[in-house]
Every structure is written in C-alpha cells, then in structure tokens.
Scaffold this motif. Structure first.
Motif, mmCIF file in Angstrom:
data_model
loop_
_atom_site.group_PDB
_atom_site.id
_atom_site.type_symbol
_atom_site.label_atom_id
_atom_site.label_comp_id
_atom_site.label_asym_id
_atom_site.label_seq_id
_atom_site.Cartn_x
_atom_site.Cartn_y
_atom_site.Cartn_z
ATOM 1 N N UNK A 57 0.866 -1.185 0.000
ATOM 2 C CA UNK A 57 0.000 0.000 0.000
ATOM 3 C C UNK A 57 0.903 1.236 0.000
ATOM 4 N N UNK A 58 0.604 2.219 -0.832
ATOM 5 C CA UNK A 58 1.415 3.430 -0.868
ATOM 6 C C UNK A 58 2.746 3.241 -1.592
ATOM 7 N N UNK A 59 2.855 2.138 -2.321
ATOM 8 C CA UNK A 59 4.119 1.805 -2.991
ATOM 9 C C UNK A 59 4.535 2.840 -4.049
ATOM 10 N N UNK A 60 3.546 3.271 -4.836
ATOM 11 C CA UNK A 60 3.871 4.158 -5.961
ATOM 12 C C UNK A 60 4.399 5.492 -5.427
ATOM 13 N N UNK A 61 5.611 5.829 -5.816
ATOM 14 C CA UNK A 61 6.244 7.068 -5.368
ATOM 15 C C UNK A 61 7.107 6.876 -4.131
ATOM 16 N N UNK A 62 7.032 5.689 -3.516
ATOM 17 C CA UNK A 62 7.830 5.419 -2.317
ATOM 18 C C UNK A 62 9.249 5.036 -2.746
ATOM 19 N N UNK A 63 10.227 5.382 -1.911
ATOM 20 C CA UNK A 63 11.602 4.953 -2.182
ATOM 21 C C UNK A 63 11.781 3.549 -1.617
ATOM 22 N N UNK A 64 12.480 2.703 -2.365
ATOM 23 C CA UNK A 64 12.660 1.299 -1.955
ATOM 24 C C UNK A 64 13.256 1.203 -0.550
ATOM 25 N N UNK A 65 12.748 0.239 0.201
ATOM 26 C CA UNK A 65 13.337 -0.050 1.509
ATOM 27 C C UNK A 65 13.031 0.954 2.595
ATOM 28 N N UNK A 66 11.935 1.712 2.468
ATOM 29 C CA UNK A 66 11.691 2.780 3.448
ATOM 30 C C UNK A 66 10.378 2.656 4.218
ATOM 31 N N UNK A 72 14.025 -4.535 6.059
ATOM 32 C CA UNK A 72 14.510 -4.784 4.697
ATOM 33 C C UNK A 72 15.939 -5.326 4.699
ATOM 34 N N UNK A 73 16.321 -5.923 3.578
ATOM 35 C CA UNK A 73 17.732 -6.275 3.360
ATOM 36 C C UNK A 73 18.522 -4.984 3.151
ATOM 37 N N UNK A 74 19.822 -5.045 3.396
ATOM 38 C CA UNK A 74 20.662 -3.873 3.133
ATOM 39 C C UNK A 74 20.593 -3.497 1.662
ATOM 40 N N UNK A 75 20.492 -4.532 0.814
ATOM 41 C CA UNK A 75 20.449 -4.286 -0.631
ATOM 42 C C UNK A 75 19.262 -3.381 -0.981
ATOM 43 N N UNK A 79 19.311 0.607 -2.278
ATOM 44 C CA UNK A 79 19.079 0.659 -3.734
ATOM 45 C C UNK A 79 18.621 2.050 -4.194
ATOM 46 N N UNK A 80 17.840 2.736 -3.353
ATOM 47 C CA UNK A 80 17.418 4.100 -3.689
ATOM 48 C C UNK A 80 16.525 4.197 -4.913
ATOM 49 N N UNK A 81 15.732 3.162 -5.150
ATOM 50 C CA UNK A 81 14.828 3.164 -6.304
ATOM 51 C C UNK A 81 13.512 3.834 -5.901
ATOM 52 N N UNK A 82 12.996 4.719 -6.730
ATOM 53 C CA UNK A 82 11.653 5.255 -6.494
ATOM 54 C C UNK A 82 10.689 4.396 -7.310
ATOM 55 N N UNK A 83 9.717 3.788 -6.635
ATOM 56 C CA UNK A 83 8.817 2.851 -7.327
ATOM 57 C C UNK A 83 7.830 3.598 -8.213
ATOM 58 N N UNK A 97 18.110 -9.191 -10.330
ATOM 59 C CA UNK A 97 18.986 -8.540 -11.302
ATOM 60 C C UNK A 97 19.034 -7.035 -11.018
ATOM 61 N N UNK A 98 17.867 -6.468 -10.698
ATOM 62 C CA UNK A 98 17.832 -5.028 -10.438
ATOM 63 C C UNK A 98 18.368 -4.711 -9.047
ATOM 64 N N UNK A 99 18.063 -5.585 -8.072
ATOM 65 C CA UNK A 99 18.532 -5.370 -6.697
ATOM 66 C C UNK A 99 19.286 -6.625 -6.238
ATOM 67 N N UNK A 100 20.538 -6.761 -6.645
ATOM 68 C CA UNK A 100 21.301 -7.943 -6.245
ATOM 69 C C UNK A 100 21.391 -7.989 -4.720
ATOM 70 N N UNK A 101 21.073 -9.156 -4.147
ATOM 71 C CA UNK A 101 21.118 -9.284 -2.691
ATOM 72 C C UNK A 101 19.773 -9.061 -2.031
ATOM 73 N N UNK A 102 18.723 -8.766 -2.797
ATOM 74 C CA UNK A 102 17.395 -8.612 -2.187
ATOM 75 C C UNK A 102 16.959 -9.936 -1.577
ATOM 76 N N UNK A 103 16.179 -9.847 -0.498
ATOM 77 C CA UNK A 103 15.672 -11.086 0.097
ATOM 78 C C UNK A 103 14.289 -11.436 -0.446
#
Ligand code: HEC
Length: 127
Positions: A57-66, A72-75, A79-83, A97-103
């Motif tokens: 929920x609220x994913x769109x516009x959220x920064x990954x892992x926040x 979350x995993x450190x990966x 990653x600093x991806x904005x969804x 592939x996009x986030x190597x090390x994701x759990x």
C-alpha cells in the motif's frame, strides 16, 4: 515505410497468436494475478500489516526499503529506487537482477503481458 512480405506476415501471426499482447496492460487481469503471484508474501492494505514482505500500500512514489516497521535487506535499503511504472516493470521481471542481494525470493514475472498487467494493477491499488 516499406515492410517485407515476411515481416508483415510475422506481425499478423504474432498479433493473432497473442491476444494478451495485443490488448495491452489490464489492471483487472493484474488484480487476478496479484493473489496468485504476490499475496503469499505481500498485503496491499494500510497500516503496518506485513507478511514475509512489506505492505505494498502506498508503494507508488515510495523509495525502496523505506516502509517503517519492515526489516529490509541492506540491498533494498541502499538501492534508492523510487517505485514507478518504469522501475516496477524492470524490478518485477527480474528482482535479483535489479537489486542484487534482495531477500525477495521471487524469480520474476516472465510470461508475456504479465508484468504489464500486475503493474497496471499496482498503479491503481498501490497508491
Ligand atoms: C516469496 C515471497 C515474495 C513474493 C512471492 C513476492 N515478494 Fe515482493 N518482496 C518480498 C520481500 C521479502 C521483500 C523485501 C525485500 C528486501 O528487503 O530485500 C519484497 C519487496 C518487494 C518490493 C519493494 C518494496 C519496498 O517497500 O521497497 C516490491 C515493489 C515488491 N516486493 C513487489 C512484489 C510483487 C508485485 C510481487 C508479485 C508479483 C511480489 N513482490 C512477490 C517477498 C516476496
């Protein structure tokens, strides 16, 4: 513009063989795929509710892992991806592939049209 005869036939053959591709992204089909492919690990509801994965929920516009309260995993945290439509399409086809090390233990949405449909659903439900 010039098309070869074979090129034209190929385009027609592909269009006939894959109605899914021809129809374009469909949030209704995405809403059917979400329970099959994602609900095992994700809710898409308000609040701190979580499963193995964070609430979407609220994913769109959220920064990954926040999302607060989710471990979350450190990966994912770094990653600093904005969804968005674009980043989700890349991630969900091949998460590791996009986030190597994701759990997120998920191989990706590989079937034609699948990722487009799920992302169309997330654009509606994940706001
Ligand atoms: C086997 C469990 C599992 C499945 C299935 C799964 N996920 Fe995940 N997902 C996770 C986990 C665990 C994380 C946290 C990853 C990390 O911290 O590295 C995650 C993270 C995410 C994130 C990043 C969220 C954020 O807050 O940054 C997105 C987006 C996501 N998943 C979408 C999906 C979608 C859409 C599906 C279905 C197509 C799906 N996931 C299927 C376990 C899963």
């Amino acid at each position: 513009m010039t098309f070869t005869r074979q090129g034209c036939l190929l385009v027609i053959a592909v269009a006939l063989a894959s109605p899914v591709l021809a129809e374009g992204p469909d949030p209704v089909r995405g809403a059917e795929l979400f329970p099959i492919r994602c609900v095992e690990c994700h809710v898409i509801t308000d609040g701190a509710e979580k499963k193995i994965g964070p609430s979407l929920k609220g994913l769109i516009g959220r920064t990954s892992g926040t999302l607060e309260g989710y471990d979350y995993s450190d990966a994912m945290k770094t990653a600093g991806i904005v969804w968005s439509e674009q980043t989700l399409k890349t991630y969900l086809v091949a998460p590791r592939k996009m986030v190597p090390g994701t759990k997120m233990n998920f191989n990706g949405l590989k079937r034609p049209g699948e990722v487009e449909d799920v992302v169309a659903y997330l654009l509606e439900a994940g706001t």
